[in-house]
Design a protein around this motif. Structure first.
Motif, short mmCIF file in Angstrom:
data_model
loop_
_atom_site.label_atom_id
_atom_site.label_comp_id
_atom_site.label_asym_id
_atom_site.label_seq_id
_atom_site.Cartn_x
_atom_site.Cartn_y
_atom_site.Cartn_z
N SER A 16 -13.02 65.45 56.27
CA SER A 16 -13.98 65.92 55.28
C SER A 16 -15.39 65.72 55.81
CB SER A 16 -13.82 65.19 53.94
OG SER A 16 -14.03 63.80 54.10
N LEU A 17 -16.34 66.39 55.20
CA LEU A 17 -17.73 66.33 55.65
C LEU A 17 -18.64 65.90 54.52
CD1 LEU A 17 -17.89 69.77 57.51
CD2 LEU A 17 -17.73 67.53 58.60
N LYS A 18 -19.70 65.18 54.86
CA LYS A 18 -20.75 64.91 53.90
C LYS A 18 -21.55 66.19 53.67
CE LYS A 18 -21.34 60.00 55.01
NZ LYS A 18 -22.29 58.95 55.46
N ALA A 19 -22.21 66.25 52.54
CA ALA A 19 -22.93 67.47 52.18
C ALA A 19 -23.99 67.82 53.22
CB ALA A 19 -23.57 67.31 50.80
N GLU A 20 -24.75 66.83 53.67
CA GLU A 20 -25.81 67.10 54.64
C GLU A 20 -25.24 67.65 55.94
OE1 GLU A 20 -29.57 64.75 56.78
OE2 GLU A 20 -28.11 63.65 55.58
N THR A 21 -24.12 67.07 56.40
CA THR A 21 -23.47 67.55 57.61
C THR A 21 -22.96 68.97 57.43
OG1 THR A 21 -22.80 65.29 58.18
CG2 THR A 21 -21.64 67.09 59.29
N ALA A 22 -22.30 69.21 56.30
CA ALA A 22 -21.74 70.54 56.03
C ALA A 22 -22.83 71.59 55.99
CB ALA A 22 -20.96 70.52 54.72
N ASN A 23 -23.97 71.27 55.39
CA ASN A 23 -25.07 72.23 55.31
C ASN A 23 -25.57 72.62 56.70
OD1 ASN A 23 -25.43 72.84 52.55
ND2 ASN A 23 -26.36 70.85 52.20
N LYS A 24 -25.68 71.64 57.60
CA LYS A 24 -26.14 71.92 58.96
C LYS A 24 -25.15 72.80 59.71
CE LYS A 24 -28.96 67.74 59.62
NZ LYS A 24 -29.13 66.52 60.42
N ILE A 25 -23.86 72.48 59.58
CA ILE A 25 -22.84 73.27 60.26
C ILE A 25 -22.80 74.69 59.70
CG2 ILE A 25 -20.39 73.46 60.80
CD1 ILE A 25 -20.20 70.41 60.43
#
Length: 241
Positions: free
Chosen positions: A60-69
């Motif tokens: 799973s990803l944190k929101a900040e990481t997911a937004n960057k990806i």
């Protein structure tokens, strides 16, 4: 004016296959036509981190990481995290050639209680095909892409909407901090359908059922919410202001 059709395997094959984060990242990487090294450079993460996303070690990803990806891969961040919604939202015309409008319903429940984890098996399961006139009368006078359907679960938003109601989500609206209203969002690992009130310190997620307590979403939260969209209506024609 309204017909419902199940989505055949050819129409949702990608949703059914891409049940894990690794599969979704791999698909988006290939679709974007860039390498793992390029993705690492574009997002600022290490090549080892990118490899963990693709190998399945990262679940799973944190929101900040997911937004960057998602920004680098040009995909929907909510889809990247949960598998819910369109990969490239709003890429199709709003009205089909036969003059109908297709509303896609996803097999995902947004919790009206304390939150619910989206399962890895979620996918588009149904299409509601409506006439242009019905859409203008019951959903919006402006026909454009971006409207999707999900199911509400729980009773904390009663009487505004109830357990099992089908909610119409305007996925073009993403900025919860610009207007009060009912929103569907992913926060701290949970998917919510809540009323949002803008506060000086951030946002307050409110249940219309007063038996449930509100909870804050601070503006300085290290993991800000990822917004699926604004809840504009349920199919019983109640408007959410």
């Amino acid at each position: 004016e309204i017909t419902t059709r199940l989505v055949g395997s050819e129409m949702c094959i990608r949703d059914r296959v891409m049940t894990t984060l690794a599969e979704r990242v791999r698909y988006a990487l290939e679709d974007r036509g860039i390498t793992q090294t390029q993705l690492a450079r574009m997002t600022g993460f290490s090549p080892a981190s990118v490899n963990n996303w693709l190998s399945g070690e990262t679940k799973s990803l944190k929101a900040e990481t997911a937004n960057k990806i998602a920004q680098a891969l040009r995909v929907n961040a909510v889809w990247l995290i949960t598998g819910v919604g369109e990969i490239h939202p709003h890429q199709h015309d709003a009205i089909d050639q036969d003059g109908t409008v297709v509303l896609k319903r996803f097999d995902v429940a947004a919790s009206c209680g304390y939150g619910a984890f989206p399962s890895e098996s979620e996918s588009q399961v149904e299409e509601l095909v409506v006439s242009e006139g019905w859409f203008r009368e019951n959903i919006s006078s402006a026909i454009r892409p971006g409207y999707q359907l999900i199911t509400a679960r729980g009773d904390s938003m009663e009487p505004t909407f109830a357990d099992g109601d089908i909610l119409v989500i305007d996925t073009l609206e993403k900025n919860m901090d610009r207007r009060d209203g009912c929103w569907c969002f992913f926060y701290e690992g949970q998917l919510y359908a809540k009323r949002i009130q803008i506060m000086p310190s951030g946002l307050m997620a409110i249940s219309d059922n007063h038996l449930y307590q509100p909870f804050p979403i601070p503006s300085n939260s290290p993991n800000p919410p990822i917004v699926f969209g604004r809840i504009v209506k349920s199919l019983n024609k109640r408007d959410f202001k």
